[in-house]
Design a protein around this motif. Structure first.
Motif, short mmCIF file in Angstrom:
data_model
loop_
_atom_site.label_atom_id
_atom_site.label_comp_id
_atom_site.label_asym_id
_atom_site.label_seq_id
_atom_site.Cartn_x
_atom_site.Cartn_y
_atom_site.Cartn_z
N ALA A 120 -8.48 -6.71 -4.02
CA ALA A 120 -7.30 -6.27 -3.29
C ALA A 120 -6.54 -5.28 -4.17
O ALA A 120 -6.20 -5.61 -5.31
CB ALA A 120 -6.40 -7.44 -2.91
N PRO A 121 -6.27 -4.06 -3.68
CA PRO A 121 -5.65 -3.04 -4.53
C PRO A 121 -4.13 -3.12 -4.57
O PRO A 121 -3.49 -3.68 -3.68
CB PRO A 121 -6.08 -1.73 -3.85
CG PRO A 121 -6.14 -2.10 -2.39
CD PRO A 121 -6.64 -3.53 -2.36
N GLY A 122 -3.58 -2.52 -5.62
CA GLY A 122 -2.14 -2.24 -5.64
C GLY A 122 -1.87 -1.00 -4.81
O GLY A 122 -2.76 -0.45 -4.16
N ARG A 123 -0.63 -0.56 -4.82
CA ARG A 123 -0.30 0.61 -4.01
C ARG A 123 0.74 1.48 -4.70
O ARG A 123 1.54 1.02 -5.53
CB ARG A 123 0.19 0.20 -2.63
CG ARG A 123 1.56 -0.49 -2.60
CD ARG A 123 2.69 0.47 -2.37
NE ARG A 123 4.00 -0.15 -2.52
CZ ARG A 123 4.69 -0.16 -3.65
NH1 ARG A 123 4.19 0.38 -4.74
NH2 ARG A 123 5.89 -0.72 -3.70
N ALA A 142 -3.15 3.20 -1.36
CA ALA A 142 -3.78 2.21 -2.23
C ALA A 142 -4.27 2.92 -3.49
O ALA A 142 -4.66 4.09 -3.44
CB ALA A 142 -4.95 1.54 -1.50
N ASP A 146 -6.76 -2.78 -9.14
CA ASP A 146 -6.87 -3.83 -8.15
C ASP A 146 -6.93 -5.21 -8.79
O ASP A 146 -7.05 -5.35 -10.01
CB ASP A 146 -8.11 -3.62 -7.27
CG ASP A 146 -9.41 -3.82 -8.04
OD1 ASP A 146 -9.40 -3.64 -9.27
OD2 ASP A 146 -10.43 -4.15 -7.42
N ALA A 227 -0.98 -7.32 -4.12
CA ALA A 227 -2.41 -7.42 -4.45
C ALA A 227 -2.81 -8.88 -4.60
O ALA A 227 -3.88 -9.30 -4.12
CB ALA A 227 -2.71 -6.64 -5.73
N ASP A 269 4.01 -2.72 1.52
CA ASP A 269 3.16 -3.03 0.36
C ASP A 269 1.91 -3.80 0.78
O ASP A 269 0.78 -3.43 0.43
CB ASP A 269 3.94 -3.86 -0.66
CG ASP A 269 5.11 -3.10 -1.26
OD1 ASP A 269 5.24 -1.90 -0.97
OD2 ASP A 269 5.90 -3.72 -2.00
N GLN A 270 2.10 -4.87 1.53
CA GLN A 270 0.98 -5.69 1.96
C GLN A 270 0.05 -4.92 2.91
O GLN A 270 -1.17 -5.05 2.84
CB GLN A 270 1.48 -6.96 2.65
CG GLN A 270 2.21 -7.94 1.72
CD GLN A 270 3.68 -7.62 1.55
OE1 GLN A 270 4.18 -6.62 2.07
NE2 GLN A 270 4.39 -8.47 0.84
N SER A 273 -2.18 -2.50 0.90
CA SER A 273 -3.23 -3.23 0.21
C SER A 273 -4.30 -3.70 1.18
O SER A 273 -5.49 -3.69 0.87
CB SER A 273 -2.64 -4.42 -0.54
OG SER A 273 -3.63 -5.11 -1.28
#
Length: 451
Positions: A120-123, A142, A146, A227, A269-270, A273
């Motif tokens: 799962a990546p950050g952003r 993204a 991650d 993430a 944010d979610q 990701s």
């Protein structure tokens, strides 16, 4: 093992320490670290030197897959980092990460388990600073940093999660529902909240064991929390065949962060990701946000890169500062008979300005002005990117940064004016990039990263 030496060397996985001299009094210009028993030197000029330890023929064999030219000089093998295919370096780095995570899973939970690996990546927020929670627009991407999770189902109804860099093993009993005393602001609360979110949409979830390793800098503004949340959500979605779409997973994660963790974040944010890539989102109906993935050739001009600068100031303890922004915006909306600013017209706002200043205070009014301006600006940013007008997009990025200072006032904490890492980083960026780029604060603000 020799076959693990090169990935560590090329990818810089190893920690580095200062040293002054090397073997045979050969000057070491930068840093040195023992990797797998071999002395490794990262020198100036983009060169890495491996000194006195591996036979040249053996070294050439190791380097062959990476098409690195090796040559002998002063008892050293030297190769140029610029010659390495970046894709192969990334593959090498990720392979090493995944192998390490698998080994750690076995260490904590035992060998022989049937596991799955999730990411799962950050952003990075590109536009729409503090607009998503007011039902406005958002623009985000993204990033290649991650969270990797190695997970396996269990049958005892417990979730056990060990995260790299944290001493505690989170253990959650799924038979115990609701927020628990002592879990708030800890990862266990997020896990419990996500489980409850799955149940709320009619999905049955069970236990699992997981080891996570995240490259998303904690408290940096790259949304390490999103993430982590998304990592937990995709484990349940995959291990228990829940079949939920990315948008549904994002809403579950936001619910957990808002209700169980106590952070009143928006959904951007979610969602970033969960969906990946560059997205533009319209949150007018937060229960069903309209998402547009932006795929444009030449999105960035040749030679232009998106860089994120870590100021080494964590905002992980600044939840109250973030919460105040949303609270004040919604106070303004409430005075006008609405729940959020997205339900208020700009003309209504300006017509009621004297009353709003009196009842809500000037900072709340300025933050409301920020919302209206930033929302319009985010739509213009999307249009500029799609049309390939990067200069116009960059100008809007600069406008957004100035608005964070003057209106949203989330570049530094007013209670701690001696520490203004974001302000200093932005000033340095202005000095260095003037006329050749753009810069702004991103994310919740007050500390963390700029872009």
């Amino acid at each position: 093992p020799v076959d693990k030496f090169l990935p560590l060397l090329v990818c810089g996985v190893c920690l580095l320490r200062r040293a002054e001299r090397g073997p045979d009094d050969l000057p070491i210009h930068d840093v040195v670290r023992q990797v797998c028993g071999y002395p490794v030197i990262l020198g100036l000029g983009g060169k890495i030197q491996h000194l006195l330890g591996v036979h040249l023929a053996q070294m050439q064999f190791l380097l062959q897959p990476f098409q690195i030219c090796a040559r002998r000089r002063r008892s050293a093998v030297v190769f140029n980092v610029a010659q390495i295919d970046r894709r192969q370096v990334q593959l090498c780095r990720q392979r090493a990460r995944y192998c390490a995570a698998l080994e750690q899973f076995e260490l904590y939970f035992g060998p022989g388990r049937q596991v799955q690996v999730y990411s799962a990546p950050g952003r990075a927020e590109l536009g729409g600073n503090h607009t998503d929670h007011q039902h406005g627009y958002g623009l985000a991407a993204a990033v290649t940093l991650d969270l990797v999770a190695v997970a396996a189902r269990n049958t005892d109804g417990y979730v056990r999660v060990k995260s790299r860099g944290f001493n505690k093993l989170d253990v959650i009993d799924l038979t115990v529902a609701g927020p628990q005393e002592g879990e708030g602001t800890h990862s266990a609360s997020l896990i419990r909240g996500i489980a409850e979110g799955f149940r709320a949409v009619g999905k049955k979830v069970g236990g699992f064991d997981a080891y996570t390793a995240s490259d998303v800098l904690r408290g940096s503004g790259l949304s390490s929390s999103a993430a982590f949340e998304m990592g937990m959500a995709v484990i349940w979605n995959g291990e228990y065949d829940c079949g939920l779409a990315p948008t549904e997973l994002a809403k579950i994660c936001q619910y957990a962060e808002n209700t169980y963790f106590g952070k009143p974040s928006g959904l951007l944010d979610q969602l970033t990701s969960a969906v990946g890539g560059i997205i533009f989102a319209d949150f007018a109906d937060p229960a069903s946000p309209q998402i547009e993935k932006i795929h444009t050739d030449g999105l960035l001009p040749p030679g232009m890169s998106l860089c994120v600068t870590d100021t080494r100031g964590s905002h992980s303890e600044l939840t109250s500062e973030f919460a105040a922004i949303r609270k004040e915006m919604e106070q303004v909306a409430g005075t006008l008979g609405k729940k959020v600013l997205g339900q208020v017209t700009e003309s209504e706002f300006w017509a009621a300005l004297p009353e709003l200043r009196s009842k809500c205070g000037d900072r709340a009014v300025l933050r409301a002005i920020h919302y209206f301006e930033e929302n319009t600006r985010t739509l213009a940013q999307r249009d500029a990117l799609q049309a390939g007008r990067f200069a116009a997009f960059a100008a809007l990025v600069l406008e957004s940064g100035r608005a964070s200072f003057a209106l949203c006032q989330n570049v530094y904490c007013s209670t701690d004016v001696r520490h203004q890492g974001l302000s200093v980083a932005l000033a340095l960026s202005q000095c260095i990039l003037q006329g050749s780029g753009a810069w702004r604060m991103q994310g919740g603000g007050f500390a963390g990263t700029i872009q």
